[in-house]
Design a protein around this motif. Structure first.
Motif, short mmCIF file in Angstrom:
data_model
loop_
_atom_site.label_atom_id
_atom_site.label_comp_id
_atom_site.label_asym_id
_atom_site.label_seq_id
_atom_site.Cartn_x
_atom_site.Cartn_y
_atom_site.Cartn_z
N SER A 1 36.99 39.14 -7.71
CA SER A 1 37.77 38.16 -6.96
C SER A 1 36.97 37.64 -5.77
O SER A 1 36.47 38.41 -4.97
CB SER A 1 39.07 38.82 -6.49
OG SER A 1 39.97 37.86 -6.03
N ASP A 2 36.85 36.34 -5.74
CA ASP A 2 36.14 35.69 -4.63
C ASP A 2 36.47 34.21 -4.73
O ASP A 2 36.66 33.69 -5.84
CB ASP A 2 34.62 35.88 -4.81
CG ASP A 2 33.84 35.55 -3.54
OD1 ASP A 2 34.04 34.44 -3.00
OD2 ASP A 2 33.04 36.38 -3.09
N ARG A 3 36.54 33.54 -3.59
CA ARG A 3 36.85 32.10 -3.62
C ARG A 3 35.85 31.34 -4.48
O ARG A 3 36.21 30.37 -5.14
CB ARG A 3 36.84 31.52 -2.20
CG ARG A 3 38.02 31.98 -1.39
CD ARG A 3 38.58 30.87 -0.50
NE ARG A 3 39.90 31.25 -0.03
CZ ARG A 3 41.03 30.90 -0.61
NH1 ARG A 3 41.03 30.15 -1.67
NH2 ARG A 3 42.18 31.31 -0.12
N VAL A 4 34.57 31.80 -4.48
CA VAL A 4 33.56 31.06 -5.25
C VAL A 4 33.75 31.22 -6.78
O VAL A 4 33.15 30.48 -7.55
CB VAL A 4 32.10 31.43 -4.88
CG1 VAL A 4 31.78 31.02 -3.47
CG2 VAL A 4 31.81 32.90 -5.12
N PHE A 5 34.60 32.18 -7.19
CA PHE A 5 34.89 32.32 -8.63
C PHE A 5 35.99 31.34 -9.05
O PHE A 5 36.25 31.14 -10.23
CB PHE A 5 35.36 33.73 -8.99
CG PHE A 5 34.39 34.85 -8.69
CD1 PHE A 5 33.03 34.60 -8.57
CD2 PHE A 5 34.84 36.15 -8.54
CE1 PHE A 5 32.14 35.64 -8.30
CE2 PHE A 5 33.96 37.20 -8.26
CZ PHE A 5 32.61 36.93 -8.14
N GLY A 6 36.72 30.76 -8.07
CA GLY A 6 37.91 29.94 -8.35
C GLY A 6 37.59 28.63 -9.06
O GLY A 6 36.49 28.10 -8.96
N GLY A 7 38.59 28.13 -9.78
CA GLY A 7 38.45 26.84 -10.47
C GLY A 7 37.54 26.91 -11.69
O GLY A 7 37.07 25.88 -12.18
N ASN B 1 31.51 38.16 -4.56
CA ASN B 1 30.17 37.72 -4.96
C ASN B 1 29.06 38.36 -4.14
O ASN B 1 27.90 38.26 -4.50
CB ASN B 1 30.06 36.20 -4.99
CG ASN B 1 28.95 35.78 -5.94
OD1 ASN B 1 28.71 36.45 -6.94
ND2 ASN B 1 28.24 34.72 -5.61
N LYS B 2 29.45 39.05 -3.05
CA LYS B 2 28.42 39.82 -2.33
C LYS B 2 27.99 40.97 -3.23
O LYS B 2 26.82 41.34 -3.27
CB LYS B 2 29.01 40.36 -1.02
CG LYS B 2 28.74 39.45 0.16
CD LYS B 2 29.03 40.18 1.46
CE LYS B 2 29.43 39.15 2.52
NZ LYS B 2 30.75 39.35 3.09
N ALA B 3 28.96 41.55 -3.91
CA ALA B 3 28.66 42.67 -4.82
C ALA B 3 28.02 42.17 -6.12
O ALA B 3 27.14 42.80 -6.67
CB ALA B 3 29.94 43.44 -5.13
N ASP C 1 24.57 33.53 -9.11
CA ASP C 1 24.10 32.23 -8.63
C ASP C 1 25.33 31.30 -8.55
O ASP C 1 25.98 31.03 -9.56
CB ASP C 1 23.07 31.70 -9.65
CG ASP C 1 22.64 30.28 -9.35
OD1 ASP C 1 23.20 29.65 -8.44
OD2 ASP C 1 21.73 29.80 -10.06
N GLU C 2 25.61 30.83 -7.34
CA GLU C 2 26.87 30.08 -7.13
C GLU C 2 26.93 28.74 -7.87
O GLU C 2 27.99 28.15 -7.99
CB GLU C 2 27.11 29.88 -5.62
CG GLU C 2 27.48 31.19 -4.96
CD GLU C 2 28.03 31.04 -3.55
OE1 GLU C 2 28.36 29.90 -3.14
OE2 GLU C 2 28.12 32.07 -2.87
N THR C 3 25.79 28.29 -8.38
CA THR C 3 25.84 27.02 -9.13
C THR C 3 26.29 27.26 -10.59
O THR C 3 26.57 26.33 -11.32
CB THR C 3 24.46 26.33 -9.15
OG1 THR C 3 23.53 27.22 -9.77
CG2 THR C 3 23.99 25.96 -7.76
N THR C 4 26.37 28.55 -10.98
CA THR C 4 26.73 28.85 -12.38
C THR C 4 28.16 29.37 -12.51
O THR C 4 28.59 29.72 -13.61
CB THR C 4 25.78 29.91 -12.98
OG1 THR C 4 25.98 31.15 -12.27
CG2 THR C 4 24.33 29.50 -12.88
N ILE C 5 28.88 29.46 -11.39
CA ILE C 5 30.23 30.06 -11.44
C ILE C 5 31.25 29.15 -10.74
O ILE C 5 30.86 28.17 -10.08
CB ILE C 5 30.24 31.46 -10.76
CG1 ILE C 5 29.71 31.36 -9.31
CG2 ILE C 5 29.43 32.45 -11.56
CD1 ILE C 5 29.88 32.62 -8.50
#
Ligand SMILES: Cc1cc2nc3c(=O)[nH]c(=O)nc-3n(C[C@H](O)[C@H](O)[C@H](O)COP(=O)(O)OP(=O)(O)OC[C@H]3O[C@@H](n4cnc5c(N)ncnc54)[C@H](O)[C@@H]3O)c2cc1C
Length: 270
Positions: A85-91, A211-213, A217-221
């Motif tokens: 769970s992380d905001r960057v996983f959303g959408g 996503n710290k754990a 790569d934030e461009t792929t999620i």
């Protein structure tokens, strides 16, 4: 050896609300349950644990509220539950979802030999059935979909034999481990957790990986890594029906009328 079971928390209703601007789900105010197909995936993992001694880890990507669903999997017998769970996983679309789940599976496989990734056939909200095969593709392992029976696992030669349900027939196939299996509802009847297990699960830890754990790569999620963008979601308007046979109370006349109308509309291949 490890079985990683994927479970998704889904809305307990077909009335999914969608943000008209972003095209994403509005989760507030909707009751959630474990995706019904995933209850069978979990049960099958637990049966294999009972029979062969696997360890069962459960993963779910979702909002913090998905912890409730994961805790239930511990009550049923899972050894470990991890919430991604992380905001960057959303959408995330199915591509970005399988990306994060694969990242978590690889992280678990660093510590313990991976045998099976167990998924449900599909979800009752997304219904794409793409995530399981997406994980297998990204892991580079075999995928066995539509599985309605696990015949046997040969731990020595690391081969699994399953039965797949196809249209009008079954097929028995084998695959080397590790393998992704997507199960049908017919495969088993999920167990009810007993009271001691429920009490134990109430205090059991659900591990959180943000996503710290994960270090993805934030461009792929998340939304950035999603190849699809929802333009519009809507229910198609239902065409008003026609009531046949009101003028007769004889079932055979109604049946004749129905058949002639079906032939007229070319609905029967005669
Ligand atoms: C463009 C787009 C944008 C989207 N935006 C959002 C959004 O903002 N918020 C949102 O909630 N959803 C969003 N979704 C839906 C999201 O992509 C799906 O919920 C997710 O990818 C799973 O796909 P599915 O439900 O079709 O799963 P399926 O492929 O039908 O599921 C098969 C199996 O994969 C496993 N699985 C699937 N998803 C998960 C998961 N999250 N965790 C663990 N196991 C899982 C389960 O075992 C399941 O039975 C979006 C989809 C698209 C296409």
């Amino acid at each position: 050896m490890l079985i990683v079971t994927c479970v998704k928390q889904v809305p307990d209703t077909t009335q999914v609300k969608v943000d008209p601007v972003t095209g994403t789900l509005i989760r507030e105010g909707v009751p959630f349950i474990m995706n019904p197909y995933d209850t069978h995936a979990l049960e099958e993992s637990l049966r294999l644990k009972d029979k062969y001694g696997f360890r069962v880890a459960v993963i779910s990507m979702g909002p913090p509220s998905a912890e409730v669903t994961l805790r239930k999997t511990i009550a049923q017998g899972a050894d470990e539950a991890i919430l991604l769970s992380d905001r960057v996983f959303g959408g995330a679309d199915t591509l970005a979802t399988s990306m994060v789940l694969t990242g978590a599976i690889k992280k678990l496989a660093e510590k313990e030999e991976l045998a099976i990734i167990m998924c449900g056939r599909q979800t009752i909200d997304g219904d794409t059935a793409q995530v399981g095969p997406g994980i297998a593709t990204r892991l580079g392992c075999s995928q066995l979909t539509l599985v309605d029976r696990v015949e046997e696992v040969d731990l020595k030669s690391k081969i699994i034999k399953v039965r797949r349900k196809l249209e009008g027939r079954h097929e028995i196939v084998t695959s080397p481990l590790p393998v992704m299996i997507a199960v049908l509802r017919e495969i088993n009847t999920p167990r009810y957790p007993n009271v001691p297990m429920r009490l134990m699960a109430a205090d059991a830890p659900v591990v959180l990986w943000d996503n710290k754990a994960m270090k993805m790569d934030e461009t792929t999620i998340g939304l950035k890594g999603s190849a699809t963008q929802v333009r519009k979601i809507f229910s198609p308007e239902r065409v008003k029906g026609e009531i046949l046979g009101q003028e007769t109370d004889k079932p055979e006349d109604t049946a004749k009328l129905l058949i002639s109308r079906m032939i007229e509309k070319d609905l029967l291949s005669l």
